[in-house]
Design an enzyme around this catalytic site. Sequence first.
Site, short mmCIF file in Angstrom:
data_model
loop_
_atom_site.label_atom_id
_atom_site.label_comp_id
_atom_site.label_asym_id
_atom_site.label_seq_id
_atom_site.Cartn_x
_atom_site.Cartn_y
_atom_site.Cartn_z
N SER A 122 -5.97 -5.27 14.44
CA SER A 122 -6.25 -4.65 13.24
C SER A 122 -4.91 -5.04 12.43
O SER A 122 -3.97 -4.62 12.78
CB SER A 122 -6.45 -3.42 13.33
OG SER A 122 -6.80 -2.62 12.04
N LYS A 169 -8.78 -8.52 12.62
CA LYS A 169 -9.42 -7.79 11.35
C LYS A 169 -8.31 -7.62 10.38
O LYS A 169 -7.32 -7.01 10.66
CB LYS A 169 -9.95 -6.43 12.03
CG LYS A 169 -9.91 -5.20 10.96
CD LYS A 169 -10.76 -4.03 11.78
CE LYS A 169 -10.20 -2.54 11.46
NZ LYS A 169 -10.84 -1.54 12.08
N LYS A 221 -7.19 -5.67 6.98
CA LYS A 221 -7.27 -4.44 5.99
C LYS A 221 -7.53 -5.25 4.72
O LYS A 221 -6.57 -6.13 4.27
CB LYS A 221 -6.21 -3.38 6.19
CG LYS A 221 -6.26 -2.90 7.61
CD LYS A 221 -7.24 -1.82 7.73
CE LYS A 221 -7.17 -1.02 8.85
NZ LYS A 221 -8.24 -0.11 8.92
N ASP A 272 -11.70 -4.84 6.87
CA ASP A 272 -12.13 -3.30 6.92
C ASP A 272 -11.50 -2.71 5.54
O ASP A 272 -10.29 -2.94 5.08
CB ASP A 272 -11.29 -2.76 7.99
CG ASP A 272 -11.43 -1.37 8.13
OD1 ASP A 272 -12.38 -0.66 7.44
OD2 ASP A 272 -11.10 -0.61 9.09
N GLU A 292 -16.38 -3.66 7.44
CA GLU A 292 -16.34 -2.80 7.86
C GLU A 292 -15.81 -1.50 6.94
O GLU A 292 -15.25 -1.89 6.02
CB GLU A 292 -15.19 -2.33 8.98
CG GLU A 292 -15.03 -1.16 9.51
CD GLU A 292 -13.91 -0.88 10.50
OE1 GLU A 292 -13.43 -2.16 11.16
OE2 GLU A 292 -13.47 0.04 11.22
N ASP A 302 -17.64 3.21 9.89
CA ASP A 302 -16.91 3.62 10.41
C ASP A 302 -16.76 5.01 9.86
O ASP A 302 -17.38 5.97 10.53
CB ASP A 302 -15.32 2.82 10.23
CG ASP A 302 -14.03 3.53 10.62
OD1 ASP A 302 -14.10 4.80 11.32
OD2 ASP A 302 -13.01 3.01 10.66
N LYS A 318 -15.71 5.50 17.29
CA LYS A 318 -14.54 6.30 17.81
C LYS A 318 -14.88 7.47 18.22
O LYS A 318 -15.34 8.24 17.76
CB LYS A 318 -13.63 6.21 16.51
CG LYS A 318 -13.05 5.27 15.68
CD LYS A 318 -12.15 5.49 14.59
CE LYS A 318 -11.69 4.33 14.02
NZ LYS A 318 -11.03 4.32 12.78
N GLY A 337 -10.40 1.99 17.00
CA GLY A 337 -9.33 2.83 17.31
C GLY A 337 -8.34 3.53 16.00
O GLY A 337 -8.75 3.22 15.18
O1 OSB Z 1 -10.13 2.16 9.89
O2 OSB Z 1 -10.28 1.33 11.88
C1 OSB Z 1 -9.51 1.97 10.90
C2 OSB Z 1 -6.06 2.69 12.30
C3 OSB Z 1 -5.93 4.00 11.82
C4 OSB Z 1 -6.97 4.61 10.97
C5 OSB Z 1 -8.10 4.11 10.79
C6 OSB Z 1 -8.26 2.59 11.01
C7 OSB Z 1 -7.07 2.05 11.82
C8 OSB Z 1 -7.42 0.79 12.38
C9 OSB Z 1 -6.53 0.33 13.64
O3 OSB Z 1 -7.92 -0.19 12.02
C10 OSB Z 1 -7.24 0.21 15.06
C11 OSB Z 1 -6.12 0.60 16.16
O4 OSB Z 1 -5.83 -0.83 16.50
O5 OSB Z 1 -6.18 1.48 16.68
MG MG Z 2 -12.04 1.19 9.79
#
Ligand code: OSB
Ligand code: MG
Length: 370
Positions: free
Chosen positions: A135, A161, A163, A188, A213, A238, A262, A290
């Site tokens: 990510s 992924k 952001k 995302d 996402e 999510d 999650k 995650g």
């Molecule tokens: O939106 O999936 C998410 C990290 C912290 C809070 C929300 C998200 C995320 C990630 C990172 O996208 C995922 C990871 O590598 O643990």
């Molecule tokens: Mg997310």
Amino acid sequence: MKIDQIELYNLSIPFISPFKFSNGELLAHTCLIVAIKSEGLTGWGECPTFDNPYYTYETIKTASHILADFLIPRIINKNIYNPQEIRDLLAPIRGHNMAKSALDCAIWDLFAQSQNLSLKNFLQGVKDQIKVGVSVSLEGNISQLLNTVENYVSQGYQRVKLKISPHWNLKPLQKVRKKYPHLMLMADGNSAFTLDDITLFQEMNELNLIMIEQPLAYDDLLDHSLLQAQINTPICLDESINSLHDTRMAIALKSAQIINLKVSRVGGITNAIEIHNLCEKAGIKLWCGGMLESGIGRATNLHLASLSNFVLPADISATNRYFREDITQSPVYLNPEDSTIDVPKGIGIGIKVDKNLLFKYKQNQEIFRS
Ligand code: OSB
Ligand code: MG
């Protein structure tokens, strides 16, 4: 198993580089770690929430309060005969899934250990390696982003992924797609968009993204359904999925084709399994999300992701993607040839916590005894 003692640690482990997303910027992984002791065994669980309520309403402070004053008192000194009982004992407390999940995961770890099984085998998981991706946080500019992606791709990550935010969306995706025509690429939104942005999401139709996402509000299911009907890219939820009930509504409304599951967001392994089984029947694909977890939460995630309907790459990356130093004696490595991480082999979640490192990153500690 009689729950003799519960230890609660509040940690802050610095990240190698800050993690920026539409909800803010994180410099360190803040989390609560619980250790549950019973019959000479210790089960470990993680509550991976933040210092702020910008991803979930739960913060380190609210989770500490709910754990210490409501959740732990309901289970300390109790005799537990199967791990599913924890979910029901904690059910009278509304919400606070991340706080609940830490206890639930620690209990599942304990029970797997007591049966001399890895958590994967205890859960009847079907995979020994988990396909994973990375990510990528919001970057300052396009050339920095392309360098970051290049670095991850060269390490062997096959799914990336990005952001996205109202200020950083189509162009970065187009640039990465142009450079990597065959990469499994996704975006995302972390709830930063509205239905007014529909043309932006229609323009993404061309990019062959594996999914988008959580583009819309964190508590929405209806607008996601309206958006999904008007775009080709599969929507993945999510933030909007916190329970089996949310999952049933999302299926009925056709709000998504994919769910990022999650364990912490849904309050633990018992709930995660129920959601997993429902999605498998309903044809909704899953992958394991995650929360930038420490080695404890990451190990739990790897075991859970071995279940059959986790069919898309997980947000679980190697330890060195997050931390210079973790709190376990067993860092997690990427298998670069197939972008996988091995499920730990030992009993329970299969990791050894390094007590020196746990104490090094500890901000606070509480012990609850019967
Ligand atoms: O939106 O999936 C998410 C990290 C912290 C809070 C929300 C998200 C995320 C990630 C990172 O996208 C995922 C990871 O590598 O643990
Ligand atoms: Mg997310």
